[in-house]
Enzyme design. Structure first.
Site, PDB file in Angstrom:
ATOM      1  N   ARG A  58     -34.918  21.687  21.231  1.00 17.02           N
ATOM      2  CA  ARG A  58     -33.802  20.848  21.684  1.00 17.02           C
ATOM      3  C   ARG A  58     -34.310  19.664  22.505  1.00 17.02           C
ATOM      4  NH1 ARG A  58     -27.946  21.246  22.169  1.00 17.02           N
ATOM      5  NH2 ARG A  58     -27.994  23.209  21.024  1.00 17.02           N
ATOM      6  N   GLU A  96     -22.592  21.499  28.871  1.00 15.24           N
ATOM      7  CA  GLU A  96     -23.901  20.909  29.181  1.00 15.24           C
ATOM      8  C   GLU A  96     -23.940  19.381  29.259  1.00 15.24           C
ATOM      9  OE1 GLU A  96     -26.932  23.934  27.023  1.00 15.24           O
ATOM     10  OE2 GLU A  96     -25.320  23.126  25.780  1.00 15.24           O
TER      11      GLU A  96
END
Length: 780
Positions: free
Chosen positions: A316, A719
């Site tokens: 990621r 997030e």
């Protein structure tokens, strides 16, 4: 923001546990009334970072007051090595220790205090090995917990060599402790036939269920894990609840008595992993306007002693190295480094903030070297909409709104006007210097592991008209249960007060994914919606048959069921009649995210269902005598799609922003030469306080529905707000440049977190003539 034409969805419904929170009646794992005979557990921890265990003498531990049982790895009846992806973590140290703080054994005693005291009586003899404790050493030794990964496009070297501007640099960014208010805790109660009930503060009950079952050498159906709510998780309870849940269950299995394991804050810090710290080396080429022509990154990520979730975190990071910028020619290498420290794990953003931070640092460098406003360079590099819209991992960006979003924030935050005002302030103030930065964010939503993008739900309608919904997500204060209740209430046309969400329970919804990756509402909201629509379809068919109307005329609204214009029945009476007619009043629901796919070997595909966009503008002031800073104002514009609950979403944006700012300014993790974490308590590890919030904090939604079929066209909130806090870091860097002088085009070498000490160090590097006289005056 455009409002929904809905009864419940789109309104600021209060958090379902708000009253319980403020009155102190919300029940967490430690609040569950203890069964008679409950024992309390504690770990005995390694005092070495890397060593062979020559001897482990637990005689004094077993003889200590109140001790009922002591277990080591030899007492694990099933699998002794576990892990969320790779089984490379021993339940207890197995002949050697890999970090200072690793559990060696566990004690069960009649009280929490007695268990902790007994655990410290162990006599351990070690044969020390040389530990690897930091990123630099791990790179030099090629110490990897997982193999390096690389993606590239184009002839990078040729583009670097031929560019009109090129420079190299490096940047270090520290990790971050999750610092959930409720620490790690589990309470295990043994039952008949080997059954085990475990109450656990975890983001992933199903994973805890399977790890416990494997350690006990039992099938999963004998283990039930339940979580009503957590007092915060932030990723720290996604995979790393397992030592506490598993040890409590092992001791309960061993003693046949209930066992509670509640970690003290110091032990929690020492045992569990943090956000991955990293070092980025870069080589970048660009033109006179700051447009990036080619870039090479080597991302050096500290993973700790085991794999945990580091592979996905590192992936990621790679996937977010572009942020909002099109990279035509690039080479990105990701090193997953093994060190003799706690195994780093998930933290809100899960590698995304690390990737964004790396590219934003480079963009800021480019702007400084060219003497341009960093916002101009950022805008010059934005993704396009019809071209320049392919990510490094080959996903097409189809929903790009970053340019109009940033333009709107630039206007509402008065960015250009405040730039001039700050310039005038700095010219008139020799000691205090202000800085301003506007940072954009593009954040991908979905688990990168495609199979995790699924969810289930179980819905019951009772004959009094009340509704109970259970789903696989976990509530950690983020409002997931509130939003799921809103979805169910909306689908059935009833007031939200008639809907209750029960505790997450592996015996109700099985094989669930972690509540992580910002996907809690996306997945579980859709699963709950599916369950509600299945029941509703059956009820509509019953109503059409019973009342003799067409199914298209049946409407559920305002706690009533309407059949055309002539028949209206209260919802409670309607479901009682349906029950009497033997119509099923329960259903399961399921959802799997469409369109996504991802090749782990090539790091290409469509790992994300959609992107969330946002931008933040921060203004700070620094004291050049002390290095201290203060955040004066923050403006955030966030793309939440069609918000299901604006009040909860604004709270998530504010909290995420401040948490991101804390990561990059005050939260410093420091290990000594022996590998001991020295910042392991609130006295030494500084999370942001209320006083760190800016006096002026403006949060607004960007008017933009989700182009994908998400739950009510909403977008994720977990997030993406956190990396918006980077604007504070870059505003501090801007203030340092102001101290160095407007004509200085040398970028300030500021690592993160930008503590007062680091700010002073940087000031002394970029403006020594400026800094020294004032320091002398201060001491004079």
């Amino acid at each position: 923001m455009t409002q929904h034409k809905h009864q419940t969805v789109g309104t600021s419904v209060k958090h379902e546990s708000a009253q319980l929170h403020v009155t102190g009646r919300a029940q967490y794992t430690d609040d569950i009334p203890e069964v008679s005979g409950t024992l309390h557990a504690a770990f005995g921890l390694s005092q070495r970072a890397h060593a062979r265990i020559v001897s482990l003498d637990l005689t004094a531990v077993r003889a200590a007051a109140g001790v009922v049982a002591v277990i080591t790895i030899d007492d694990v009846p099933g699998e002794r090595y576990v892990g969320p992806v790779i089984a490379d973590e021993p339940v207890f140290a197995d002949g050697k220790v890999e970090y200072l703080g690793q559990p060696l054994f566990a004690v069960a005693a009649t009280s929490h205090d007695l268990a902790r005291r007994a655990a410290r009586l162990a006599k351990v003899e070690y044969e020390d090995f040389e530990p690897v404790l930091d990123v630099k050493t791990a790179v030099e030794k090629q110490s990897y917990v997982l193999p390096p990964v690389r993606i590239s496009r184009g002839d990078v070297q040729a583009a670097l060599d031929s560019a009109s501007h090129r420079h190299q640099g490096s940047f270090y960014c520290g990790g971050q402790e999750q610092f959930y208010l409720e620490g790690q805790i589990a309470y295990a109660l043994p039952g008949e036939n080997g059954e085990m009930q475990v109450y656990c503060s975890t983001q992933h009950p199903s994973e805890m269920q399977f790890i416990i079952a494997h350690a006990l050498h039992q099938p999963a159906h004998t283990v039930r894990v339940q979580c009503r709510r957590m007092g915060g998780g932030f990723g720290g309870k996604e995979s790393q609840s397992w030592p506490f849940a598993t040890t409590a269950a092992l001791l309960a299995h061993h003693t046949r008595r209930p066992v509670k394991l509640r970690a003290d804050r110091d032990d929690d810090f020492m045992i569990t992993g943090k956000r991955h710290d990293f070092r980025a080396e870069y080589d970048v080429a660009y033109d006179d306007d700051g447009l990036i022509k080619a870039i090479r990154f080597v991302q050096q990520l500290r993973c700790g002693y085991s794999a945990d979730l580091s592979g996905a975190v590192a992936d990621r990071q790679v996937f977010h190295t572009d942020n909002t910028y099109y990279l035509d020619t690039f080479d990105i290498q990701s090193l997953r480094l093994k060190t003799n420290t706690q195994s780093n794990t998930a933290f809100r953003g899960f590698g995304g903030p690390q990737g964004i931070m790396a590219i934003e640092y480079v963009i800021d460098d480019i702007a400084r070297r060219l003497g341009k406003d960093p916002l101009d360079v950022r805008q010059r590099n934005f993704y396009g909409t019809t071209d320049r819209n392919i990510t490094p991992y080959q996903m097409k960006v189809e929903d790009n709104v970053i340019e109009p979003l940033v333009r709107q924030l630039e206007e509402t935050a008065r960015y250009r006007q405040r730039r001039e005002e700050i310039r005038q302030f700095n010219a008139a103030n020799p000691v205090l210097k202000k800085g301003l930065a506007l940072v954009p964010v593009k954040f991908g939503i979905s688990f990168t592991a495609t199979h995790l993008n699924q969810a289930g739900a179980l819905l019951h309608i009772y004959t009094d008209g009340s509704v109970l919904i259970n789903h696989g997500g976990t509530e950690m204060g983020q409002g997931l249960n509130t939003k799921v209740a809103q979805v169910v209430a909306e689908e059935l046309g009833i007031s939200i007060g008639h809907v209750r969400v029960s505790a997450t329970d592996t015996s109700k919804v099985s094989n669930t994914s972690a509540t992580a990756a910002s996907s809690g509402t996306d997945l579980n909201g859709k699963a709950a919606q599916d369950a509600a629509r299945k029941i509703k379809a059956v009820l509509v068919a019953y109503a059409a048959d019973h009342f003799g109307c067409d199914a298209t005329e049946v409407v559920f609204r305002n706690n009533e069921v309407q059949c055309g214009e002539r028949i209206t029945v209260p919802f409670a009476k309607f479901v009682q009649d349906a029950y009497n007619a033997r119509v099923p009043l329960w259903s399961s629901g399921f959802y799997r995210t469409p369109k996504i796919h991802y090749d782990f070997k090539t790091l290409t595909g469509r790992p994300f269902y959609y992107f969330v966009y946002g931008a933040a503008c921060a203004e700070v002031v620094i004291d050049t005598l002390t290095g201290e800073n203060r955040l004066l104002r923050a403006d955030v514009l966030y793309d939440a799609g069609r918000s299901i609950n604006p009040a909860i979403d604004i709270g998530q944006i504010e909290g995420g922003f401040i948490q991101g700012a804390g990561w990059l300014t005050t939260e410093e993790l420091w290990w000594n030469k022996d590998g001991r974490l020295m910042t392991h308590a609130p006295s030494t590890y500084k999370i942001p306080a209320v006083s760190d919030c800016p006096p002026e904090f403006n949060v607004a939604f960007f008017d933009n529905g989700n182009v994908e079929n998400s739950i009510y066209q909403s977008k994720a909130l977990g997030e993406p707000p956190l990396p918006l806090g980077m604007s504070v870091f870059f505003a501090i860097r801007d203030a340092i440049h102001a101290a160095a002088g407007q004509a200085d085009l040398t970028p300030a070498p500021l690592d993160a977190p930008a503590t007062a000490e680091r700010v002073l160090q940087t000031l002394n590097q970029v403006a020594p003539a400026f800094a020294r006289p004032h320091t002398a005056m201060a001491h004079g």
